[in-house]
Scaffold this motif. Structure first.
Motif, PDB file in Angstrom:
ATOM      1  N   GLY A 197       0.808  -1.209   0.000  1.00 57.58           N
ATOM      2  CA  GLY A 197       0.000   0.000   0.000  1.00 57.58           C
ATOM      3  C   GLY A 197       0.835   1.249   0.000  1.00 57.58           C
ATOM      4  N   PRO A 198       0.201   2.415   0.072  1.00 59.95           N
ATOM      5  CA  PRO A 198       0.929   3.685   0.076  1.00 59.95           C
ATOM      6  C   PRO A 198       1.838   3.783   1.304  1.00 59.95           C
ATOM      7  N   GLU A 199       3.009   4.306   1.104  1.00 63.53           N
ATOM      8  CA  GLU A 199       3.973   4.417   2.197  1.00 63.53           C
ATOM      9  C   GLU A 199       3.823   5.756   2.900  1.00 63.53           C
ATOM     10  N   PHE A 200       3.600   5.711   4.203  1.00 59.65           N
ATOM     11  CA  PHE A 200       3.608   6.909   5.036  1.00 59.65           C
ATOM     12  C   PHE A 200       4.112   6.514   6.416  1.00 59.65           C
ATOM     13  N   LYS A 201       4.697   7.465   7.100  1.00 60.12           N
ATOM     14  CA  LYS A 201       5.282   7.230   8.416  1.00 60.12           C
ATOM     15  C   LYS A 201       4.474   7.948   9.481  1.00 60.12           C
TER      16      LYS A 201
END
Length: 228
Positions: free
Chosen positions: A216-220
């Motif tokens: 899925g989309p990468e976010f931190k």
């Protein structure tokens, strides 16, 4: 760590006079084998601010929350020191909610994607939830009886994750949970806490993405809030 070492050196002459007794948690579970160790319990409540998200993916920080519960924490303070070393075990829950009502999370195959909200959907709330078993490892430096700073890391086993969409279509309400979202199973956070008496303010940053790279989309995650 260098900051803590410097602070410990600067406070070497005040160790005896301040005599930080380490009893600043809301719930003290009692001493251990001697007066230099004890068990405690802690809680935290804060907001999540996702970072490094793909372009066009906007989150709502005031609708993205984090709740932490350190069920048991062992605190050890060597004699004549104003420094405490701690290791704990507990739970952590985070949710990341998309901003507005125009876009929503969805699972297609094994992939988590975002896309436009279908026509007719109203009052949409779309979010990713992650439940973790956590282990905070902290070094706490006292500068007085009332003021201290903790620095360290939190290890997380992200054992459960869901995708949640709530919305209305006409007169019907829907609350849809999707499991097996592909969250990273293990992550590490950097954690800092400023303590004043029994209340603290924390800031935590995870340099690892919430979802696996191929799922899925990468976010931190960056979070901050109160700690007690």
């Amino acid at each position: 760590m260098a900051f803590l070492a410097l602070g410990m050196t600067a406070n070497a002459e005040t160790v005896t006079s301040t005599n930080a007794d380490n009893k600043d948690s809301v719930i003290d579970m009692g001493s251990g084998a001697d007066d230099n160790d004890r068990w405690s319990m802690h809680f935290s409540l804060g907001v999540d601010v996702p970072t490094d998200a793909p372009k066009g993916m906007d989150f709502a920080p005031l609708r993205s929350w984090e709740i932490g519960w350190t069920v048991a924490q062992y605190d050890y303070r060597p004699k004549s020191w104003n420094t405490t070393f701690s290791a704990g075990l507990g739970f952590n829950w985070r949710n990341f909610t998309l901003k507005g009502h125009r876009n929503m999370f969805a699972k297609i195959g094994d992939q988590i994607v975002t896309g436009p909200t279908p026509a007719g959907y109203e009052d949409l709330s779309s979010s990713v939830h992650v439940m973790s078993i956590s282990m905070p490892l902290l070094v706490k430096q006292y500068f007085s009886r009332s003021f201290a700073i903790s620095l360290g890391a939190q290890l997380n086993w992200n054992c459960y994750g869901t995708l949640n969409n709530t919305y209305e279509v006409g007169d019907s309400d829907y609350d849809v949970d999707t499991k097996k979202i592909g969250q990273r199973p293990f992550t590490i956070d950097f954690l800092g806490i400023i303590h004043y008496k029994k209340l603290g303010v924390y800031c935590k940053y995870s340099p690892m993405s919430v979802l696996k790279k191929d799922r899925g989309p990468e976010f931190k995650s960056l979070s901050f809030g109160i700690y007690f």
